[in-house]
Design a protein around this motif. Structure first.
Motif, PDB file in Angstrom:
ATOM      1  N   CYS A  30       0.816  -1.218   0.000  1.00 51.28           N
ATOM      2  CA  CYS A  30       0.000   0.000   0.000  1.00 51.28           C
ATOM      3  C   CYS A  30       0.851   1.269   0.000  1.00 51.28           C
ATOM      4  N   GLU A  31       1.954   1.256   0.735  1.00 48.58           N
ATOM      5  CA  GLU A  31       2.747   2.468   0.922  1.00 48.58           C
ATOM      6  C   GLU A  31       3.991   2.560   0.038  1.00 48.58           C
ATOM      7  N   ILE A  32       4.580   1.430  -0.345  1.00 49.09           N
ATOM      8  CA  ILE A  32       5.879   1.456  -1.004  1.00 49.09           C
ATOM      9  C   ILE A  32       5.842   0.984  -2.455  1.00 49.09           C
ATOM     10  N   SER A  33       5.055  -0.044  -2.751  1.00 46.91           N
ATOM     11  CA  SER A  33       5.059  -0.590  -4.118  1.00 46.91           C
ATOM     12  C   SER A  33       4.558   0.430  -5.125  1.00 46.91           C
ATOM     13  N   TYR A  34       4.981   0.284  -6.374  1.00 50.48           N
ATOM     14  CA  TYR A  34       4.474   1.160  -7.436  1.00 50.48           C
ATOM     15  C   TYR A  34       3.201   0.597  -8.046  1.00 50.48           C
ATOM     16  N   TRP A  35       2.938  -0.684  -7.878  1.00 49.27           N
ATOM     17  CA  TRP A  35       1.817  -1.321  -8.572  1.00 49.27           C
ATOM     18  C   TRP A  35       0.551  -1.426  -7.727  1.00 49.27           C
ATOM     19  N   ALA A  36       0.658  -1.342  -6.403  1.00 51.13           N
ATOM     20  CA  ALA A  36      -0.533  -1.508  -5.563  1.00 51.13           C
ATOM     21  C   ALA A  36      -0.668  -0.377  -4.545  1.00 51.13           C
ATOM     22  N   LYS A  37      -0.006   0.721  -4.818  1.00 51.66           N
ATOM     23  CA  LYS A  37      -0.054   1.861  -3.897  1.00 51.66           C
ATOM     24  C   LYS A  37      -1.514   2.249  -3.642  1.00 51.66           C
ATOM     25  N   GLY A  38      -1.854   2.372  -2.373  1.00 52.89           N
ATOM     26  CA  GLY A  38      -3.210   2.767  -2.006  1.00 52.89           C
ATOM     27  C   GLY A  38      -4.217   1.629  -1.972  1.00 52.89           C
ATOM     28  N   ILE A  39      -3.775   0.392  -2.147  1.00 52.63           N
ATOM     29  CA  ILE A  39      -4.711  -0.730  -2.138  1.00 52.63           C
ATOM     30  C   ILE A  39      -5.455  -0.766  -0.801  1.00 52.63           C
ATOM     31  N   PRO A  40      -6.767  -0.885  -0.826  1.00 52.43           N
ATOM     32  CA  PRO A  40      -7.509  -0.987   0.435  1.00 52.43           C
ATOM     33  C   PRO A  40      -7.167  -2.292   1.158  1.00 52.43           C
ATOM     34  N   GLU A  41      -7.171  -2.235   2.470  1.00 50.43           N
ATOM     35  CA  GLU A  41      -6.770  -3.408   3.249  1.00 50.43           C
ATOM     36  C   GLU A  41      -7.685  -4.604   2.995  1.00 50.43           C
ATOM     37  N   ASP A  42      -8.985  -4.375   2.869  1.00 49.20           N
ATOM     38  CA  ASP A  42      -9.890  -5.506   2.630  1.00 49.20           C
ATOM     39  C   ASP A  42      -9.621  -6.152   1.268  1.00 49.20           C
ATOM     40  N   THR A  43      -9.244  -5.352   0.283  1.00 49.13           N
ATOM     41  CA  THR A  43      -8.892  -5.887  -1.037  1.00 49.13           C
ATOM     42  C   THR A  43      -7.633  -6.725  -0.937  1.00 49.13           C
ATOM     43  N   PHE A  44      -6.615  -6.191  -0.249  1.00 52.59           N
ATOM     44  CA  PHE A  44      -5.388  -6.966  -0.080  1.00 52.59           C
ATOM     45  C   PHE A  44      -5.665  -8.274   0.646  1.00 52.59           C
ATOM     46  N   MET A  45      -6.438  -8.232   1.724  1.00 58.69           N
ATOM     47  CA  MET A  45      -6.683  -9.441   2.513  1.00 58.69           C
ATOM     48  C   MET A  45      -7.398 -10.509   1.678  1.00 58.69           C
ATOM     49  N   ARG A  46      -8.336 -10.108   0.830  1.00 64.48           N
ATOM     50  CA  ARG A  46      -8.986 -11.096  -0.051  1.00 64.48           C
ATOM     51  C   ARG A  46      -7.966 -11.698  -1.004  1.00 64.48           C
ATOM     52  N   SER A  47      -7.054 -10.871  -1.536  1.00 67.38           N
ATOM     53  CA  SER A  47      -6.039 -11.389  -2.455  1.00 67.38           C
ATOM     54  C   SER A  47      -5.089 -12.340  -1.725  1.00 67.38           C
ATOM     55  N   PHE A  48      -4.716 -12.029  -0.523  1.00 67.49           N
ATOM     56  CA  PHE A  48      -3.849 -12.879   0.296  1.00 67.49           C
ATOM     57  C   PHE A  48      -4.527 -14.222   0.575  1.00 67.49           C
ATOM     58  N   GLU A  49      -5.770 -14.165   1.012  1.00 66.82           N
ATOM     59  CA  GLU A  49      -6.506 -15.376   1.378  1.00 66.82           C
ATOM     60  C   GLU A  49      -6.759 -16.287   0.173  1.00 66.82           C
ATOM     61  N   ASN A  50      -6.885 -15.718  -1.016  1.00 72.75           N
ATOM     62  CA  ASN A  50      -7.259 -16.498  -2.194  1.00 72.75           C
ATOM     63  C   ASN A  50      -6.094 -16.792  -3.130  1.00 72.75           C
ATOM     64  N   SER A  51      -4.875 -16.681  -2.637  1.00 70.95           N
ATOM     65  CA  SER A  51      -3.687 -16.942  -3.446  1.00 70.95           C
ATOM     66  C   SER A  51      -2.768 -17.922  -2.728  1.00 70.95           C
ATOM     67  N   PHE A  52      -1.877 -18.527  -3.486  1.00 74.39           N
ATOM     68  CA  PHE A  52      -0.815 -19.341  -2.916  1.00 74.39           C
ATOM     69  C   PHE A  52       0.356 -18.397  -2.672  1.00 74.39           C
TER      70      PHE A  52
END
Length: 154
Positions: A30-52
């Motif tokens: 959210c804070e450092i990457s160039y590709w996901a800057k500003g990603i909402p936490e709930d969006t990130f958590m869904r991506s984390f939970e649904n990925s290997f």
């Protein structure tokens, strides 16, 4: 599914999500990457939970991460790979990718894609190359979607 758990130069590399620190990964993306800057936490958590996921930890801190978005049978997309700047140059990213791509089910995937701005040399070591038929690839790109979502919710 069996987890990776490897000690590498004082780092723990694992695919066991229960050992990872998703809040630290979220902060970095959210804070450092160039590709996901500003990603909402709930969006990130869904991506984390649904990925290997694969992660690297040093003294209990998450210092590296990557994830495969996959059906576990035919296809995967490699995303969100990073190693914190102070831990780069250690071979950590290469080791994470080596372990990930050595998994038997990953070896049997028909295709794996990724997008990168500056890590082409790293990924070429693992067999990635420019698309054979780039004219067949299409995309929907919404680079400002996280910012737009935040502005609409205010």
């Amino acid at each position: 599914m069996e987890h990776i758990f490897v000690d590498f130069k004082g780092y723990t590399i694992t695919t066991d999500k229960s050992l990872m620190k998703p809040s630290e990964v979220f902060h970095w993306l959210c804070e450092i990457s160039y590709w996901a800057k500003g990603i909402p936490e709930d969006t990130f958590m869904r991506s984390f939970e649904n990925s290997f996921c694969i992660g690297a930890l040093k003294n209990g801190r998450q210092v590296g991460f990557g994830r495969l978005i996959t059906d576990y049978a035919t296809f995967a997309y490699l995303a969100d790979v990073y190693v914190e700047e102070t831990h780069r140059g250690t071979g950590l990213a290469s080791k994470m990718m080596e372990l990930l791509f050595d998994l038997e089910w990953v070896k049997n995937l028909r295709g794996i894609k990724l997008a990168t701005l500056d890590a082409h040399a790293l990924y070429r070591k693992f067999g990635f190359h420019e698309p054979k038929f780039p004219e067949r690839l299409m995309e929907i790109s919404r680079p400002g979607i996280y910012t737009a979502r935040q502005n609409n919710s205010e």
